[in-house]
Design a protein around this motif. Structure first.
Motif, PDB file in Angstrom:
ATOM      1  N   UNK A 173       0.849  -1.192   0.000  1.00 54.17           N
ATOM      2  CA  UNK A 173       0.000   0.000   0.000  1.00 54.17           C
ATOM      3  C   UNK A 173       0.883   1.240   0.000  1.00 54.17           C
ATOM      4  N   UNK A 174       0.502   2.297  -0.727  1.00 58.99           N
ATOM      5  CA  UNK A 174       1.348   3.499  -0.764  1.00 58.99           C
ATOM      6  C   UNK A 174       1.720   4.028   0.612  1.00 58.99           C
ATOM      7  N   UNK A 175       0.756   4.094   1.522  1.00 58.17           N
ATOM      8  CA  UNK A 175       1.056   4.628   2.850  1.00 58.17           C
ATOM      9  C   UNK A 175       2.071   3.751   3.585  1.00 58.17           C
ATOM     10  N   UNK A 176       1.959   2.429   3.407  1.00 57.38           N
ATOM     11  CA  UNK A 176       2.896   1.522   4.078  1.00 57.38           C
ATOM     12  C   UNK A 176       4.306   1.660   3.510  1.00 57.38           C
ATOM     13  N   UNK A 177       4.408   1.800   2.189  1.00 62.01           N
ATOM     14  CA  UNK A 177       5.725   1.959   1.569  1.00 62.01           C
ATOM     15  C   UNK A 177       6.375   3.269   2.005  1.00 62.01           C
ATOM     16  N   UNK A 178       5.567   4.326   2.092  1.00 61.91           N
ATOM     17  CA  UNK A 178       6.110   5.619   2.528  1.00 61.91           C
ATOM     18  C   UNK A 178       6.589   5.518   3.976  1.00 61.91           C
ATOM     19  N   UNK A 179       5.791   4.890   4.838  1.00 69.34           N
ATOM     20  CA  UNK A 179       6.167   4.764   6.245  1.00 69.34           C
ATOM     21  C   UNK A 179       7.439   3.934   6.410  1.00 69.34           C
ATOM     22  N   UNK A 180       7.611   2.910   5.563  1.00 65.12           N
ATOM     23  CA  UNK A 180       8.769   2.031   5.699  1.00 65.12           C
ATOM     24  C   UNK A 180      10.035   2.612   5.084  1.00 65.12           C
ATOM     25  N   UNK A 181       9.911   3.215   3.900  1.00 66.53           N
ATOM     26  CA  UNK A 181      11.103   3.590   3.138  1.00 66.53           C
ATOM     27  C   UNK A 181      11.389   5.088   3.105  1.00 66.53           C
ATOM     28  N   UNK A 182      10.386   5.924   3.371  1.00 65.07           N
ATOM     29  CA  UNK A 182      10.606   7.377   3.313  1.00 65.07           C
ATOM     30  C   UNK A 182       9.741   8.073   4.362  1.00 65.07           C
ATOM     31  N   UNK A 183      10.026   7.825   5.650  1.00 61.80           N
ATOM     32  CA  UNK A 183       9.186   8.402   6.702  1.00 61.80           C
ATOM     33  C   UNK A 183       9.438   9.885   6.936  1.00 61.80           C
ATOM     34  N   UNK A 184      10.441  10.448   6.274  1.00 62.71           N
ATOM     35  CA  UNK A 184      10.773  11.852   6.521  1.00 62.71           C
ATOM     36  C   UNK A 184       9.695  12.797   5.976  1.00 62.71           C
ATOM     37  N   UNK A 238       5.523  22.510   4.892  1.00 64.21           N
ATOM     38  CA  UNK A 238       5.825  21.116   5.234  1.00 64.21           C
ATOM     39  C   UNK A 238       5.230  20.220   4.156  1.00 64.21           C
ATOM     40  N   UNK A 239       6.041  19.298   3.664  1.00 65.48           N
ATOM     41  CA  UNK A 239       5.622  18.421   2.582  1.00 65.48           C
ATOM     42  C   UNK A 239       5.958  16.978   2.943  1.00 65.48           C
ATOM     43  N   UNK A 240       4.979  16.079   2.748  1.00 68.97           N
ATOM     44  CA  UNK A 240       5.237  14.658   2.960  1.00 68.97           C
ATOM     45  C   UNK A 240       6.212  14.161   1.897  1.00 68.97           C
ATOM     46  N   UNK A 241       7.002  13.165   2.246  1.00 67.69           N
ATOM     47  CA  UNK A 241       7.996  12.649   1.298  1.00 67.69           C
ATOM     48  C   UNK A 241       7.325  12.001   0.097  1.00 67.69           C
ATOM     49  N   UNK A 242       6.336  11.147   0.311  1.00 65.39           N
ATOM     50  CA  UNK A 242       5.561  10.567  -0.773  1.00 65.39           C
ATOM     51  C   UNK A 242       6.258   9.423  -1.486  1.00 65.39           C
ATOM     52  N   UNK A 243       5.554   8.880  -2.492  1.00 68.66           N
ATOM     53  CA  UNK A 243       6.054   7.724  -3.233  1.00 68.66           C
ATOM     54  C   UNK A 243       7.308   8.036  -4.031  1.00 68.66           C
ATOM     55  N   UNK A 244       7.432   9.272  -4.499  1.00 70.32           N
ATOM     56  CA  UNK A 244       8.619   9.603  -5.276  1.00 70.32           C
ATOM     57  C   UNK A 244       9.881   9.464  -4.431  1.00 70.32           C
ATOM     58  N   UNK A 245       9.789   9.838  -3.160  1.00 71.80           N
ATOM     59  CA  UNK A 245      10.934   9.657  -2.272  1.00 71.80           C
ATOM     60  C   UNK A 245      11.212   8.182  -2.026  1.00 71.80           C
TER      61      UNK A 245
END
Length: 336
Positions: free
Chosen positions: A220-231, A292-299
């Protein structure tokens, strides 16, 4: 097929082509499952293997190794069943240029035993003002929506979309996204290949990131962001020459860059502790225009592959494979 079986299955799928210096791999041991009533995204730069994967599940390419099933059918050996239940909207396709939108959809509907109506598709894709316009006169965005409409008119169980929002303005893109969501709500399954991180995050239940022909992450996008790009990424300005020592020495800051513009210093900070950093910015640092910007899938993609999403660094071999594969696909289609 039983409901617990996946709508789409890739099991250790590899596709290789002969090249001038030996075999070239377009996809390398891909294993994926797409669930029923799911929007599943394939992400990756040009040459990552997205198009090869789509053409393999459509039966246009024979896997060198591994197994592909769509609704329980073999795309190569059971092409007739695939055509009944699966609709594919390619990024580009030839249309009858001198027909109007309504005429073209009527022709497309005649190819299927129980199609949707042209009027329903025209309304769903926001083409009411273009229904009597010849295809040759359509804008790029209108043509793209019409292509999606020709896929939807067969009432497919699985809808495969390759870069569907290319060339669409924001309003047309929202219409397209609504049509995709409605298709899913009605029980359909969507495989979506896209370059748009915004589109993937807005539509997809899960995504797979492809790099050099292999799956490097899936979830899931949110899970990938939390795992790999939490900044989070913070943008702000300070007076030129301002002291950033507090930030440079702060734990949890993974990146800091600054440059002078119009008498002020523009600063970008990436951090895993945005609340603490904001406290410093509003206090001793005296920052202004804080964003403030979330890192997102691109990160996530940059973290996993070491390249920008739209870059080509490090994917040349797979890009060559997809080009070589294009030279073989027609022969494979005829053979099947």
């Amino acid at each position: 097929m039983p409901a617990h079986d996946p709508a789409i299955l890739f099991e250790n799928v590899t596709k290789r082509y002969p090249g001038p210096h030996g075999e070239i791999s377009a996809i390398r041991g891909i294993s994926l499952t797409v669930r029923h009533r799911e929007v599943f995204g394939l992400l990756g730069p040009n040459g990552a293997g997205k198009t090869t994967s789509i053409e393999t599940l459509a039966g246009l390419r024979h896997p060198t190794e591994g197994k592909v099933l769509v609704l329980g059918f073999d795309p190569v050996g059971q092409r007739d069943e695939i055509r009944k239940h699966v609709a594919i909207q390619p990024q580009q396709a030839a249309l009858f240029e001198q027909q109007t939108v309504a005429e073209l959809l009527r022709v497309w509907a005649s190819f299927y035993p129980a199609p949707d109506t042209p009027d329903a598709i025209i309304a769903r894709m926001g083409l009411q003002d273009s229904r009597n316009v010849r295809v040759a006169k359509l804008s790029g965005g209108q043509r793209q929506r019409l292509l999606v409409g020709t896929a939807l008119i067969s009432r497919p169980r699985v809808l495969v979309l390759d870069e569907p929002s290319t060339g669409l303005d924001p309003n047309a893109r929202q219409d397209l996204w609504s049509a995709i969501r409605d298709f899913r709500k009605a029980g359909g399954t969507v495989l979506l290949s896209t370059h748009s991180m915004e589109e993937a995050e807005a539509l997809c239940d899960r995504v797979a990131i492809l790099h050099k022909g292999a799956v490097v992450a899936c979830g899931a996008p949110a899970d990938l962001i939390a795992e790999h790009a939490p900044e989070r990424e913070l943008h702000f300005s300070i007076p030129t020459g301002g002291d950033l020592t507090l930030l440079r020495n702060r734990a949890g800051i993974t990146q800091l860059s600054a440059h002078d513009v119009d008498g002020r210093t523009q600063v970008t900070v990436r951090t895993t502790d945005s609340d603490a950093v904001v406290g410093l910015l509003a206090g001793p640092i005296g920052a202004r225009n804080i964003q403030i910007k979330e890192a997102g899938l691109e990160a996530v993609f940059r973290r996993l592959t070491g390249t920008d999403f739209d870059g080509n660094d490090g994917i040349r071999g797979t890009d060559d494979a997809e080009r070589v594969g294009a030279e073989h696909v027609d022969a494979e289609s005829v053979a099947s």
